[in-house]
Design a protein around this motif. Structure first.
Motif, PDB file in Angstrom:
ATOM      1  N   GLY A 225       0.865  -1.300   0.118  1.00  0.00           N
ATOM      2  CA  GLY A 225       0.065   0.001   0.283  1.00  0.00           C
ATOM      3  C   GLY A 225       0.886   1.257   0.043  1.00  0.00           C
ATOM      4  N   LEU A 226       1.941   1.434   0.726  1.00  0.00           N
ATOM      5  CA  LEU A 226       2.934   2.174   0.845  1.00  0.00           C
ATOM      6  C   LEU A 226       3.414   2.526  -0.562  1.00  0.00           C
ATOM      7  CD1 LEU A 226       4.434   4.697   2.499  1.00  0.00           C
ATOM      8  CD2 LEU A 226       6.273   2.809   2.940  1.00  0.00           C
ATOM      9  N   LEU A 227       3.895   1.598  -1.184  1.00  0.00           N
ATOM     10  CA  LEU A 227       4.406   1.710  -2.717  1.00  0.00           C
ATOM     11  C   LEU A 227       3.595   2.365  -3.596  1.00  0.00           C
ATOM     12  CD1 LEU A 227       6.878   0.952  -4.301  1.00  0.00           C
ATOM     13  CD2 LEU A 227       5.967  -1.200  -4.949  1.00  0.00           C
ATOM     14  N   LEU A 228       2.165   1.962  -3.420  1.00  0.00           N
ATOM     15  CA  LEU A 228       1.353   2.263  -4.459  1.00  0.00           C
ATOM     16  C   LEU A 228       1.169   3.909  -4.177  1.00  0.00           C
ATOM     17  CD1 LEU A 228      -0.201   1.231  -6.825  1.00  0.00           C
ATOM     18  CD2 LEU A 228      -2.233   1.478  -5.474  1.00  0.00           C
ATOM     19  N   VAL A 229       1.049   4.231  -2.915  1.00  0.00           N
ATOM     20  CA  VAL A 229       0.654   5.607  -2.682  1.00  0.00           C
ATOM     21  C   VAL A 229       1.854   6.377  -2.863  1.00  0.00           C
ATOM     22  CG1 VAL A 229       0.104   7.208  -0.542  1.00  0.00           C
ATOM     23  CG2 VAL A 229      -0.991   5.163  -0.681  1.00  0.00           C
ATOM     24  N   LEU A 230       3.068   6.023  -2.710  1.00  0.00           N
ATOM     25  CA  LEU A 230       4.256   6.752  -3.214  1.00  0.00           C
ATOM     26  C   LEU A 230       4.321   7.034  -4.564  1.00  0.00           C
ATOM     27  CD1 LEU A 230       7.847   5.850  -1.687  1.00  0.00           C
ATOM     28  CD2 LEU A 230       7.344   5.934  -4.330  1.00  0.00           C
ATOM     29  N   SER A 231       3.940   5.958  -5.318  1.00  0.00           N
ATOM     30  CA  SER A 231       3.910   6.102  -6.760  1.00  0.00           C
ATOM     31  C   SER A 231       2.857   6.734  -7.418  1.00  0.00           C
ATOM     32  CB  SER A 231       3.672   4.664  -7.212  1.00  0.00           C
ATOM     33  OG  SER A 231       4.586   3.621  -6.995  1.00  0.00           O
TER      34      SER A 231
END
Length: 328
Positions: A225-231
């Motif tokens: 989830g963090l990776l997607l929000v970051l992206s």
């Protein structure tokens, strides 16, 4: 590429807020631990089971002479509910349940660590969104984009170096949270065993598991989830030249995603197509407590949906940056 990434990391750490965020994390960890000490009973000895059994024996001795809440209310006198028969019976039952589940009722270093992950993950995501959303847009706001692009590197390499740099910053924050969180937990609650059971209340009930294993699992499930929000924030930073707009939209999406996700979960039974929207899938830690998010949506399916959105965000980001007008 390594030189480009190093240069972007220097830019990140030159910003004051990049240093302020870890300080805020430390203060939040200490403040949360102090609050935990005041709200829950503490016991730092090794034999917590003996302490719990002693409490049970003490309460059982009080039980015959204790009055019910109803009788005390009829008497018209002021009374402490904790001293009523119902309250004492409830405490005894809770303590016996702790012994049966082999879970200490007292705060331990690993129970505090697991509570810390739940409490701090939104804070870390917010910090990452702010840094990430301004990584490219700030170059336009500050007027340094032309100096960046006149270097003998292709645009996609420059953009990729920025993306790798914010990934590294996010990883540093997570490692910092784990390391400092463990030190703070030890300082307040003593050194606990990695295998000691802890209990956490989730969306579908209580989960009892090894404290250390559960902590690592919570961190691992938090990463997609963090990776997607970051992206997503990185894409917004590329699409908008104004840093304030990029950061504002990124923070707004972060705060409304949880509410929208819950609404989608309630409506998905009637509108099946809502399952493929990204919001319910951003918090993968829910799979620590249950097997499905919505009806038949299991973790592999949820990760697959996140992967599709990730590819879409990255494609938009790099294609747009390749063709973007750099005139200021």
């Amino acid at each position: 590429m390594i030189g480009l990434v190093q240069n972007e990391l220097i830019k990140i750490w030159e910003k004051k807020n990049s240093w302020i965020f870890p300080i805020i994390l430390v203060l939040a960890l200490i403040g949360g631990s102090i609050l935990e000490m005041k709200m829950t009973p503490q016991y730092k000895g090794d034999d917590w089971r003996g302490s719990v059994q002693s409490e049970i024996n003490k309460l059982e001795k009080q039980l015959p002479t204790a009055q019910t809440e109803e009788s005390l209310m009829k008497s018209g006198k002021d009374f402490n509910w904790d001293e009523t028969k119902e309250a004492i019976q409830m405490k005894i039952q809770d303590y016996k349940s702790n012994l049966e589940k082999d879970v200490s009722p007292y705060t331990t270093s690993w129970s505090n660590m697991n509570g810390m992950v739940i409490g701090m993950k939104s804070l870390i995501t917010l910090f990452v969104v702010i840094i990430c959303a301004g990584s490219v847009s700030s170059e336009f706001s500050d007027g340094t984009i032309k100096q960046l692009l006149i270097r003998p590197h292709k645009r996609w390499m420059i953009l990729l170096s920025k993306y790798i740099a914010v990934l590294i910053y996010a990883a540093i924050l997570i490692v910092f949270l784990m390391f400092v969180g463990y030190l703070v937990s030890i300082a307040f609650f003593g050194i606990g065993s990695f295998g000691d059971n802890v209990s956490i209340m989730g969306t579908s009930g209580e989960v009892v598991a090894s404290g250390g294993t559960l902590f690592l699992k919570m961190i691992l499930y938090y990463l997609p989830g963090l990776l997607l929000v970051l992206s997503l924030s990185f894409m917004l930073s590329t699409l908008f030249k104004n840093q304030a707009i990029a950061v504002g939209i990124g923070v707004f999406v972060l705060f409304v995603s949880s509410t929208i996700g819950q609404m989608i979960q309630m409506l998905a039974t009637e509108y099946t197509w809502l399952k493929v929207l990204v919001f319910p899938h951003l918090d993968q830690t829910i799979f620590v407590f249950q097997d499905k998010i919505i009806e038949t949506v299991t973790m592999p399916m949820s990760l697959g949906i996140l992967f599709i959105y990730y590819v879409l965000f990255m494609a938009i980001t790099f294609l747009f940056f390749q063709k973007k007008d750099v005139s200021i």
